[in-house]
Design a protein around this motif. Structure first.
Motif, PDB file in Angstrom:
ATOM      1  N   ARG A  47      32.814 -38.082 -25.067  1.00 48.20           N
ATOM      2  CA  ARG A  47      31.650 -38.260 -24.216  1.00 48.20           C
ATOM      3  C   ARG A  47      30.819 -36.979 -24.237  1.00 48.20           C
ATOM      4  N   VAL A  48      29.538 -37.132 -23.986  1.00 48.88           N
ATOM      5  CA  VAL A  48      28.633 -35.991 -23.889  1.00 48.88           C
ATOM      6  C   VAL A  48      27.939 -36.051 -22.535  1.00 48.88           C
ATOM      7  N   ARG A  49      27.519 -34.917 -22.058  1.00 52.24           N
ATOM      8  CA  ARG A  49      26.767 -34.835 -20.802  1.00 52.24           C
ATOM      9  C   ARG A  49      25.310 -34.678 -21.188  1.00 52.24           C
ATOM     10  N   VAL A  50      24.475 -35.569 -20.695  1.00 51.20           N
ATOM     11  CA  VAL A  50      23.045 -35.558 -21.003  1.00 51.20           C
ATOM     12  C   VAL A  50      22.287 -35.283 -19.706  1.00 51.20           C
ATOM     13  N   LEU A  51      21.310 -34.382 -19.770  1.00 55.09           N
ATOM     14  CA  LEU A  51      20.466 -34.049 -18.627  1.00 55.09           C
ATOM     15  C   LEU A  51      19.026 -34.396 -18.936  1.00 55.09           C
ATOM     16  N   VAL A  52      18.370 -35.030 -17.971  1.00 53.22           N
ATOM     17  CA  VAL A  52      16.979 -35.440 -18.142  1.00 53.22           C
ATOM     18  C   VAL A  52      16.182 -34.989 -16.930  1.00 53.22           C
ATOM     19  N   HIS A  53      15.058 -34.328 -17.167  1.00 51.50           N
ATOM     20  CA  HIS A  53      14.129 -33.973 -16.097  1.00 51.50           C
ATOM     21  C   HIS A  53      12.936 -34.904 -16.185  1.00 51.50           C
ATOM     22  N   ALA A  54      12.589 -35.539 -15.066  1.00 51.58           N
ATOM     23  CA  ALA A  54      11.469 -36.485 -15.061  1.00 51.58           C
ATOM     24  C   ALA A  54      10.882 -36.573 -13.653  1.00 51.58           C
ATOM     25  N   ALA A  55       9.774 -37.276 -13.547  1.00 49.76           N
ATOM     26  CA  ALA A  55       9.092 -37.432 -12.261  1.00 49.76           C
ATOM     27  C   ALA A  55       9.939 -38.208 -11.258  1.00 49.76           C
TER      28      ALA A  55
END
Length: 111
Positions: free
Chosen positions: A31-39
């Motif tokens: 598994r991988v950890r994914v980070l997303v920045h959004a409104a």
């Protein structure tokens, strides 16, 4: 796919950082950890779906991003990063393109 080990945090300016634990593309079982920045949360998930991760849904807030993860994604120009060993603080965060690019098939050497 509903994801365990996922969550979000709302920042003072109103935007959010969403953290997801996803199976690594290629079926390796890791598994991988994914980070997303959004409104907002829907936009964060739309960003991932537009990259081909169609079945990504966020249900609950079991593992929101840590302060270090928030800092990492906010300082990346794309606002979208991943790390293969989430528990390993020594591993760098990578741009999402490095995770999703097609693997180059090995060339056969002439005999």
């Amino acid at each position: 796919m509903t994801l365990t080990g996922s969550g979000f945090i709302r920042l003072p300016g109103g935007s959010v950082v969403v953290a997801l634990s996803l199976p690594r593309p290629g079926g390796s079982g890791h598994r991988v950890r994914v980070l997303v920045h959004a409104a907002n949360r829907p936009r964060a998930l739309t960003r991932l779906r537009n990259l081909g991760l169609r079945a990504v849904y966020l249900r609950g807030n079991t593992e929101p991003p840590t302060p270090d993860e928030v800092t990492a994604v906010l300082h990346h120009p794309d606002g979208l990063v991943w790390r293969g060993a989430p528990e390993d603080d020594t591993e760098s965060w990578h741009p999402i393109r490095a995770l999703l690019r097609p693997s180059v098939p090995e060339q056969l050497s002439p005999r």
